[in-house]
Write a protein that holds these residues in place. Structure first.
Motif, PDB file in Angstrom:
ATOM      1  N   ARG A  38       3.038  -7.965  -6.515  1.00  0.00           N
ATOM      2  CA  ARG A  38       3.211  -6.792  -5.652  1.00  0.00           C
ATOM      3  C   ARG A  38       3.170  -7.179  -4.183  1.00  0.00           C
ATOM      4  NH1 ARG A  38       0.790  -0.825  -6.282  1.00  0.00           N
ATOM      5  NH2 ARG A  38       0.867  -0.122  -4.123  1.00  0.00           N
ATOM      6  N   LYS A  42       6.213  -7.216  -1.309  1.00  0.00           N
ATOM      7  CA  LYS A  42       6.132  -6.548   0.000  1.00  0.00           C
ATOM      8  C   LYS A  42       6.461  -7.530   1.125  1.00  0.00           C
ATOM      9  CE  LYS A  42       4.088  -2.368  -0.908  1.00  0.00           C
ATOM     10  NZ  LYS A  42       4.021  -1.090  -0.203  1.00  0.00           N
ATOM     11  N   ARG A  47       8.050  -5.528   4.161  1.00  0.00           N
ATOM     12  CA  ARG A  47       7.431  -4.213   4.223  1.00  0.00           C
ATOM     13  C   ARG A  47       5.938  -4.348   4.480  1.00  0.00           C
ATOM     14  NH1 ARG A  47       9.306  -0.467  -0.653  1.00  0.00           N
ATOM     15  NH2 ARG A  47       8.208   1.010   0.702  1.00  0.00           N
ATOM     16  N   LEU A  49       1.927  -3.333   4.363  1.00  0.00           N
ATOM     17  CA  LEU A  49       1.021  -2.795   3.353  1.00  0.00           C
ATOM     18  C   LEU A  49       0.609  -1.383   3.750  1.00  0.00           C
ATOM     19  CD1 LEU A  49      -1.312  -5.858   2.653  1.00  0.00           C
ATOM     20  CD2 LEU A  49       0.821  -5.231   1.521  1.00  0.00           C
ATOM     21  N   ASP A  53      -1.897  -0.150  -1.203  1.00  0.00           N
ATOM     22  CA  ASP A  53      -2.015  -1.605  -1.358  1.00  0.00           C
ATOM     23  C   ASP A  53      -3.431  -2.082  -1.037  1.00  0.00           C
ATOM     24  OD1 ASP A  53       0.869  -2.163  -1.861  1.00  0.00           O
ATOM     25  OD2 ASP A  53       1.079  -1.392   0.172  1.00  0.00           O
TER      26      ASP A  53
END
Length: 225
Positions: A38, A42, A47, A49, A53
């Motif tokens: 995951r 990201k 992207r 957090l 997250d």
């Protein structure tokens, strides 16, 4: 009067400590792989957090701490029949079991909240689903918070939890504690199933290829297991 330090007569006993350690660390390993993928996804996509997250990271840390304390506890006899635990280890074993249980409860609550926040972001345009998810998040965490409190407050004075010979100490009835924890486990499991099925409702109406819908729904619905 102190506890004796030796058992009078050795008795046969069952020892599940190795099985226990194997199971908890295999499951912790799966969780570690999932969170790594995951976070890598990201980072790879550039992207940032979000709160879900960070909550998942805290949940993973609580899980690892719980597994560590529980593993150390097995070296003191946890996982064996009660009569097979060395008497000099009983107090420390009870204390470690309480600490491990506390962290594992936190891990369960935080991971559920993390997934709930993820669903909240996906249900911004659906007021009913958003309210339903928030209801599930708050009620589950309130009940889980109760389990955390009971973990440390079911006996008074506090050290009565792991020192059974404390004079004048009192504890809540075991049936009451077990009943509440069973209720929390059942409610938490029902919420897991509900949250796992929501992605089907969210993604199926979208303009996506059927394979993508099925893949996302299965990936986000693994909590039903």
């Amino acid at each position: 009067m102190g506890l004796p330090t030796k058992r009078s007569t050795p008795q046969p006993y069952e020892d599940y400590s190795q099985v226990l350690n194997f199971v908890i660390w295999v499951l912790a390993g799966y969780a570690t792989i999932f969170i790594f993928l995951r976070l890598w996804g990201k980072y790879y996509r550039g992207r940032r957090l979000w709160w879900d997250d960070y909550l998942l990271i805290f949940s993973w840390l609580a899980l690892i701490l719980g597994c560590i304390f529980q593993t150390v506890d097995t070296t003191l006899g946890f996982g064996r029949s009660q009569h097979a635990i060395p008497l000099e280890n009983i107090e420390n074993s009870r204390l470690l079991a309480t600490i491990a249980g506390f962290f594992l409860i936190l891990a369960a609550g935080w991971s559920k909240m993390s997934f709930g926040l993820t669903l909240v972001r996906l249900t911004r345009t659906d007021g009913f689903l958003k309210r339903l998810v928030w209801f599930a998040i708050w009620t589950t965490n309130i009940f889980i918070a109760g389990s955390c409190i009971i973990q440390w407050a079911h006996c008074w004075p506090l050290d009565r939890i792991w020192r059974q010979e404390v004079p004048g100490g009192k504890c809540l009835p075991l049936g009451l504690m077990n009943g509440y924890n069973m209720f929390v486990a059942a409610y938490s499991g029902a919420v897991d199933v509900m949250l796992a099925l929501l992605p089907c409702k969210i993604f199926w109406p979208l303009m996506m290829r059927r394979k993508e819908k099925i893949g996302i729904t299965i990936a986000m619905g693994m909590g039903v297991l």
